[in-house]
Design a protein around this motif. Structure first.
Motif, PDB file in Angstrom:
ATOM      1  N   GLY A 156     -25.487 -13.950  -8.580  1.00  0.00           N
ATOM      2  CA  GLY A 156     -24.220 -13.525  -9.142  1.00  0.00           C
ATOM      3  C   GLY A 156     -24.030 -14.154 -10.508  1.00  0.00           C
ATOM      4  O   GLY A 156     -24.847 -14.963 -10.959  1.00  0.00           O
TER       5      GLY A 156
ATOM      6  N   THR B   4     -16.655 -12.030  -5.075  1.00  0.00           N
ATOM      7  CA  THR B   4     -17.869 -12.188  -5.877  1.00  0.00           C
ATOM      8  C   THR B   4     -18.425 -13.589  -5.717  1.00  0.00           C
ATOM      9  O   THR B   4     -17.692 -14.567  -5.859  1.00  0.00           O
TER      10      THR B   4
ATOM     11  N   GLY C 149     -13.799 -15.009  -7.541  1.00  0.00           N
ATOM     12  CA  GLY C 149     -15.122 -15.566  -7.295  1.00  0.00           C
ATOM     13  C   GLY C 149     -15.130 -16.827  -6.432  1.00  0.00           C
ATOM     14  O   GLY C 149     -14.183 -17.607  -6.424  1.00  0.00           O
TER      15      GLY C 149
END
Length: 338
Positions: free
Chosen positions: A99, A40, A10
């Motif tokens: 997200g 991500t 991420g």
């Protein structure tokens, strides 16, 4: 509390301290970077926004009896309110929809640089997992640096992010306790919104980012005559809303110069939230040299114009400038010149 589910790959946007538009722009740029790398994007709520304490909504909320910050005193109370209000602004633009929440160990991107290719490299602190824009000649000896890939243009990814950002904002704004939707002109009319940047740049007009009367008049005249407006055929263009700061006399010269060809309606000193909403929902939108209006333009589905020099004001992925991409590609939609 939120469940932290950010995966190891991420990226999150964190640590950028600036106004609303600049922080939103930085967040969108990091979200774009994450999508380019097939990583991500994880969200981190804002904790501080420059100029937020000037907002009437900020002060009104501070005085609310149910506000827990009111039980504190002095700087503690101000810090509490700043964090509370910044989080509300983050929710207002639908920040949590991009997200999952970031973890403590998530790689944190502070900012993505604009300008020429020489400034396009990114470095991150391996020790703290914080990514920062950094001049290697002034590097801090306490940290180790590594590069991120340079940004390149991918129209499909950028347009997908643009549509997502617009939906996130409209959903967040509809659920927000901050404002009701601002009143706008008749739905049958073309909503023509012009962002004129003045207030924070002083009264002298010496800044290159200051919106001058003659540039405003020229731009409005060019917009009214623009063939691009044929796409809005059947709807009248009767007035232009000028969003800015100042007093009632600030734009009398503009109205006089236009000579009644279009009604000039200054909307001055309005709070950030309804102003941003007007920008995003405009049918015709003229941007200023401002992160506020450029991020709104990114989410806007209408016809967009920029006065002379403004369209080249900044190089950044969401504003559409990729000087390091050998294809010389522009962003999702270039501004029309006025």
């Amino acid at each position: 509390s939120e469940t932290h589910t950010c995966p190891e790959d991420g990226l999150t946007s964190s640590g950028h301290r600036d106004g609303f538009g600049a922080q939103l722009g930085a967040m969108l740029a990091v979200a774009y970077q994450a999508r380019l790398q097939r990583r991500t994007f994880c969200h981190t709520p804002w904790v501080s926004i420059d100029h937020a304490s000037k907002s009437k909504l900020y002060r009104k909320d501070f005085r609310d009896a149910s506000n827990p910050c009111g039980a504190l005193r002095g700087r503690e109370a101000e810090a509490c309110q700043m964090q509370r209000y910044s989080r509300r602004l983050f929710d207002y633009i639908g920040g949590s929809f991009y997200g999952p929440p970031a973890n403590n160990g998530t790689t944190r991107v502070m900012s993505l640089p604009g300008g020429g290719c020489t400034n396009r490299s990114m470095f991150f602190y391996k020790a703290s997992t914080d990514i920062v824009m950094h001049n290697p000649r002034r590097r801090d000896p306490n940290f180790t640096f590594a590069h991120l890939p340079r940004l390149t243009y991918d129209g499909g990814i950028l347009e997908s992010l643009r549509r997502e950002a617009r939906l996130n904002f409209l959903t967040g704004a509809s659920n927000s306790p901050l404002i009701a939707r601002p009143k706008t002109n008749d739905a049958a009319e073309i909503k023509f919104v012009f962002h004129a940047r003045r207030g924070d740049l002083g009264k002298s007009g010496t800044s290159k980012r200051y919106s001058r009367d003659d540039d405003i008049v020229k731009c409005i005249e060019n917009v009214v005559r623009s063939p691009a407006l044929k796409a809005l055929a059947g709807r009248p263009l009767r007035r232009v809303e000028i969003l800015s700061e100042g007093n009632e006399s600030s734009f009398r010269g503009v109205a006089a110069a236009l000579g009644g060809t279009i009604s000039v309606v200054p909307i001055l000193n309005e709070d950030l939230e309804p102003t941003f909403y007007r920008m995003v929902l405009a049918d015709v939108f003229v941007v200023a040299a401002s992160s506020l209006s450029h991020t709104a333009a990114f989410m806007n589905d209408g016809i967009q114009f920029a006065p002379r020099g403004v369209s080249e004001w900044r190089g950044s992925p969401i504003y559409g400038d990729y000087p390091c991409d050998k294809r010389k590609s522009r962003g999702a939609r270039a501004f029309l010149s006025c």
